[in-house]
Design a protein around this motif. Structure first.
Motif, short mmCIF file in Angstrom:
data_model
loop_
_atom_site.label_atom_id
_atom_site.label_comp_id
_atom_site.label_asym_id
_atom_site.label_seq_id
_atom_site.Cartn_x
_atom_site.Cartn_y
_atom_site.Cartn_z
N GLN A 146 50.66 -3.58 93.49
CA GLN A 146 51.89 -3.34 93.28
C GLN A 146 52.69 -4.76 92.37
O GLN A 146 53.40 -4.68 91.75
CB GLN A 146 52.93 -2.94 94.13
N PHE A 147 52.10 -5.66 93.17
CA PHE A 147 52.41 -7.14 92.65
C PHE A 147 52.11 -7.37 91.35
O PHE A 147 52.70 -7.68 90.40
CB PHE A 147 51.73 -7.99 93.56
N ARG A 148 50.90 -6.87 90.83
CA ARG A 148 50.39 -6.92 89.46
C ARG A 148 51.13 -6.19 88.57
O ARG A 148 51.32 -6.63 87.35
CB ARG A 148 48.69 -6.78 89.60
N TYR A 149 51.33 -5.13 88.92
CA TYR A 149 52.39 -3.86 88.10
C TYR A 149 53.68 -4.83 87.88
O TYR A 149 53.82 -4.71 86.73
CB TYR A 149 52.41 -2.85 88.95
N LEU A 150 54.37 -5.23 88.89
CA LEU A 150 55.74 -5.94 88.61
C LEU A 150 55.56 -7.00 87.63
O LEU A 150 56.14 -7.51 86.82
CB LEU A 150 56.23 -5.93 89.96
N TRP A 151 54.29 -7.98 88.01
CA TRP A 151 54.20 -9.39 87.41
C TRP A 151 54.06 -8.92 85.68
O TRP A 151 54.77 -9.52 85.05
CB TRP A 151 52.95 -9.66 88.01
N GLU A 152 53.18 -7.80 85.60
CA GLU A 152 52.86 -7.71 84.17
C GLU A 152 54.36 -6.99 83.42
O GLU A 152 54.56 -7.36 82.41
CB GLU A 152 51.99 -6.65 83.99
N SER A 153 55.19 -6.42 84.20
CA SER A 153 56.30 -5.79 83.53
C SER A 153 57.28 -6.93 82.99
O SER A 153 58.09 -6.55 82.15
CB SER A 153 57.13 -4.81 84.41
N VAL A 154 57.13 -8.12 83.46
CA VAL A 154 58.07 -9.22 83.25
C VAL A 154 57.14 -10.49 82.61
O VAL A 154 57.88 -10.96 81.63
CB VAL A 154 58.91 -9.66 84.44
N TRP A 155 56.42 -10.93 83.07
CA TRP A 155 55.46 -12.08 82.77
C TRP A 155 54.32 -11.72 81.69
O TRP A 155 53.61 -12.59 81.35
CB TRP A 155 55.40 -12.93 83.89
N GLY A 156 53.70 -10.49 81.66
CA GLY A 156 52.62 -10.24 81.01
C GLY A 156 51.25 -10.49 81.76
O GLY A 156 51.38 -9.86 82.97
N GLU A 157 50.19 -10.91 81.42
CA GLU A 157 48.74 -10.68 82.00
C GLU A 157 49.12 -11.23 83.35
O GLU A 157 49.36 -12.25 83.55
CB GLU A 157 47.87 -11.37 81.04
N PRO A 158 48.78 -10.41 84.49
CA PRO A 158 48.86 -10.87 85.85
C PRO A 158 47.50 -11.52 86.28
O PRO A 158 46.49 -11.64 85.55
CB PRO A 158 48.90 -9.58 86.62
N PRO A 159 47.68 -12.23 87.26
CA PRO A 159 46.47 -12.75 87.81
C PRO A 159 45.55 -11.83 88.43
O PRO A 159 45.64 -10.79 88.53
CB PRO A 159 47.00 -13.56 89.28
N THR A 160 44.22 -12.26 88.47
CA THR A 160 43.18 -11.20 89.09
C THR A 160 43.78 -10.57 90.17
O THR A 160 44.32 -10.94 91.09
CB THR A 160 41.74 -11.94 89.13
N LEU A 161 43.13 -9.41 90.48
CA LEU A 161 43.21 -8.69 91.76
C LEU A 161 42.94 -9.42 92.74
O LEU A 161 43.52 -9.38 93.86
CB LEU A 161 42.49 -7.36 91.38
N GLU A 162 41.73 -10.17 92.70
CA GLU A 162 41.09 -10.86 93.88
C GLU A 162 42.24 -11.91 94.21
O GLU A 162 42.52 -12.34 95.62
CB GLU A 162 39.55 -11.58 93.71
N GLN A 163 42.58 -12.87 93.39
CA GLN A 163 43.78 -13.81 93.71
C GLN A 163 44.86 -13.23 94.26
O GLN A 163 45.32 -13.88 95.31
CB GLN A 163 44.09 -14.56 92.23
N THR A 164 45.41 -12.09 93.67
CA THR A 164 46.62 -11.52 94.26
C THR A 164 46.30 -10.86 95.58
O THR A 164 47.09 -10.99 96.45
CB THR A 164 47.03 -10.44 93.21
N ALA A 165 45.25 -10.31 95.78
CA ALA A 165 44.94 -9.89 97.24
C ALA A 165 44.76 -11.09 98.17
O ALA A 165 45.59 -11.05 99.30
CB ALA A 165 43.73 -9.22 97.24
N LEU A 166 44.47 -12.05 97.92
CA LEU A 166 44.26 -13.49 98.83
C LEU A 166 45.88 -13.89 98.90
O LEU A 166 46.07 -14.29 100.09
CB LEU A 166 43.36 -14.24 98.24
#
Length: 143
Positions: free
Chosen positions: A15-35
């Motif tokens: 969910q974090f990656r989805y919202l990040w991408e909606s505003v800022w473009g390419e999100p951090p990796t799933l591994e980074q975001t999970a941590l």
């Protein structure tokens, strides 16, 4: 009319990656975001029905400082008061978890066009300059 639901500490990496991408473009990796989700003090998310539409999180030490990070409202849901809800929820969390009778630094970084929004909550700019480095982790260091 939309029915919004506020959730605490349920924001997932996806969910974090989805919202990040909606505003800022390419999100951090799933591994980074999970941590990051695992180590965040407080996460607040807003849903319109089953769809996540806004998020924010607080990091810090609970004693002296909190830092508000990643305040994001999906572009299709902006100008509906969701940013205000996110900040109010984080400030309620800080009030509930800080030491009564003390003052705690609550900081954030904002783009110039967003500063008036945060000033409504009492945030003020100071003379400090934000410094940063995008440090590449190679995994060879040990502590």
């Amino acid at each position: 009319m939309s029915t919004f639901t506020i959730k605490h500490n349920e924001l997932t990496a996806e969910q974090f990656r989805y919202l990040w991408e909606s505003v800022w473009g390419e999100p951090p990796t799933l591994e980074q975001t999970a941590l990051a989700m695992k180590n965040t003090l407080f996460r607040v998310s807003v849903f319109d029905g089953e769809k996540i539409v806004a998020m924010a999180r607080a990091i810090g030490d609970k004693g002296l400082c909190y830092y508000i990070k990643d305040v994001v409202v999906h572009p299709d849901w902006q100008k509906k008061g969701l940013g205000k809800i996110l900040i109010q929820e984080i400030l309620k969390y800080i009030d509930a978890n800080g030491t009564p009778g003390t003052q705690i630094f609550v900081e954030l970084c904002a783009m110039p066009d967003k500063i008036p929004f945060y000033q409504k909550f009492g945030f003020e700019a100071n003379e400090a300059q934000r410094l940063r480095i995008m440090y590449k982790v190679d995994g060879t260091a040990s502590c």
